[in-house]
Write an enzyme that holds these catalytic residues in place. Structure first.
Site, PDB file in Angstrom:
ATOM      1  CD  GLU A  19     -34.191 -27.621 -23.619  1.00 23.74           C
ATOM      2  OE1 GLU A  19     -35.520 -28.471 -23.383  1.00 23.74           O
ATOM      3  OE2 GLU A  19     -33.758 -28.883 -23.305  1.00 23.74           O
ATOM      4  NE  ARG A 102     -31.793 -21.997 -16.453  1.00 24.33           N
ATOM      5  CZ  ARG A 102     -32.579 -22.768 -17.028  1.00 24.33           C
ATOM      6  NH1 ARG A 102     -33.712 -23.450 -17.191  1.00 24.33           N
ATOM      7  NH2 ARG A 102     -31.247 -23.571 -17.662  1.00 24.33           N
ATOM      8  CG  ASN A 104     -33.508 -27.561 -17.711  1.00 24.32           C
ATOM      9  OD1 ASN A 104     -33.841 -26.819 -18.453  1.00 24.32           O
ATOM     10  ND2 ASN A 104     -32.589 -28.451 -18.243  1.00 24.32           N
ATOM     11  CD  GLU A 122     -26.982 -23.630 -18.581  1.00 22.43           C
ATOM     12  OE1 GLU A 122     -25.951 -24.243 -19.347  1.00 22.43           O
ATOM     13  OE2 GLU A 122     -27.610 -22.661 -19.109  1.00 22.43           O
ATOM     14  CG  ASN A 155     -31.449 -30.982 -20.232  1.00 21.82           C
ATOM     15  OD1 ASN A 155     -32.754 -31.141 -20.459  1.00 21.82           O
ATOM     16  ND2 ASN A 155     -30.557 -30.110 -20.068  1.00 21.82           N
ATOM     17  CG  ASP A 205     -30.619 -30.151 -23.978  1.00 23.39           C
ATOM     18  OD1 ASP A 205     -31.597 -30.297 -23.186  1.00 23.39           O
ATOM     19  OD2 ASP A 205     -29.903 -29.253 -24.245  1.00 23.39           O
TER      20      ASP A 205
END
Length: 300
Positions: A19, A102, A104, A122, A155, A205
């Site tokens: 990511e 958390r 991201n 998740e 995201n 995303d």
């Protein structure tokens, strides 16, 4: 234009969830993270060498810091990263009342302010307790502002070239949203949808914006990056990759004409893993005929 587009795997080291790619202009390196692998990576296209460090927690993003090193998201904390010693030190924590959350994705605005969002942990990819996340900003003196909550998976985020529009993705909403943005105050208003994901486009995303203001969105579970005109809401282009879980993208290279795309391997079954041997790798897309912009560094 599409006939000249080339996709190549440049970092074969597989990430569980690759990511947040960021091109570091000063180092001519690609910075990215492995969220579930709890690592920050730096890759040099010149030497094809990758350097890594462990974070000890799920790491949502890492971005350059003006004073040197990086800031990163580790669990619910924003941490300072000293790359030379491969150590982190905590600067602040968000969502203190939600220990199962958390951080991201995160990115720095044109003035050096950090924006970062949260989500619930998740159970498996894209399956989680909904509406637990929020979007925060952090200024140079480490003051924290919560802009909104009720977020599923915070995201992709980026700004228009004129800095007046902030683009944002909450993945499970299946849309790309825009806000009017005041770079001086960090205030955002007038939320609206600029693109709704079509059938077969997966979950939106990570995202980046090119010099012409078009959005490039990684489509998780759809194996592609799409280019969107936010003015018309029209998809202009689609770039297919040899992996399904495309997670994020950024422009880089000497003139910012290369598009780097990260991917994930977490959650694939044995059959899917066999069909996608490059799952979790990082790719470079060339020949798009567009350019991106340098990333911003955190001022704190």
């Amino acid at each position: 234009m599409m006939s000249s587009v080339k996709v190549e795997c440049v970092v074969k080291e597989s990430c569980l969830i690759g990511e947040g790619p960021v091109w570091e202009e000063s180092e001519q390196t690609l910075l990215f993270v492995d969220i579930a692998g709890q690592k920050i990576h730096r890759w040099s296209p010149t030497t094809n060498h990758i350097q890594s460090m462990e974070t000890g927690a799920m790491v949502g993003f890492a971005v350059p810091r003006r004073s040197g090193g990086y800031v990163a998201a580790a669990g619910r904390s924003i941490v300072a990263v000293d790359w030379s010693s491969r150590t982190t030190s905590r600067l602040l924590e968000v969502d203190q009342e939600k220990p199962k959350n958390r951080l991201n994705d995160g990115k720095v605005d044109p003035t050096g302010r950090l924006l970062a969002g949260t989500m619930a942990l998740e159970e498996r990819p894209a399956v989680l307790e909904r509406k637990q996340g929020a979007l925060y900003s952090v200024t140079s003196d480490l003051s924290v502002t919560k802009h909104f909550d009720q977020v599923d998976i915070s995201n992709g985020l980026d700004w228009s070239p004129d800095e007046k529009v902030f683009f944002y993705i909450d993945s499970l909403a299946l849309s790309v949203d825009a806000f009017d943005y005041d770079t001086h105050t960090g205030d955002m208003s007038n939320r609206r949808v600029v693109y709704r994901m079509a059938e077969g486009e997966g979950l939106p995303d990570g995202m980046t914006v090119d010099v012409d203001g078009r959005l490039w969105v990684a489509c998780y579970s759809a194996g592609r990056v799409i280019c969107i005109d936010p003015e018309t809401g029209v998809r202009l282009q689609s770039v297919s990759l040899p992996v399904m879980k495309t997670t994020s993208c950024c422009f880089g290279g000497p003139d910012y004409s290369d598009l780097y795309v990260t991917s994930a391997s977490l959650g694939l079954d044995q059959s899917e893993s066999r069909q996608q041997p490059l799952a979790g790798a990082t790719f470079r897309v060339t020949g798009l005929g567009v350019k991106g912009r340098p990333s911003n560094s955190f001022a704190g």
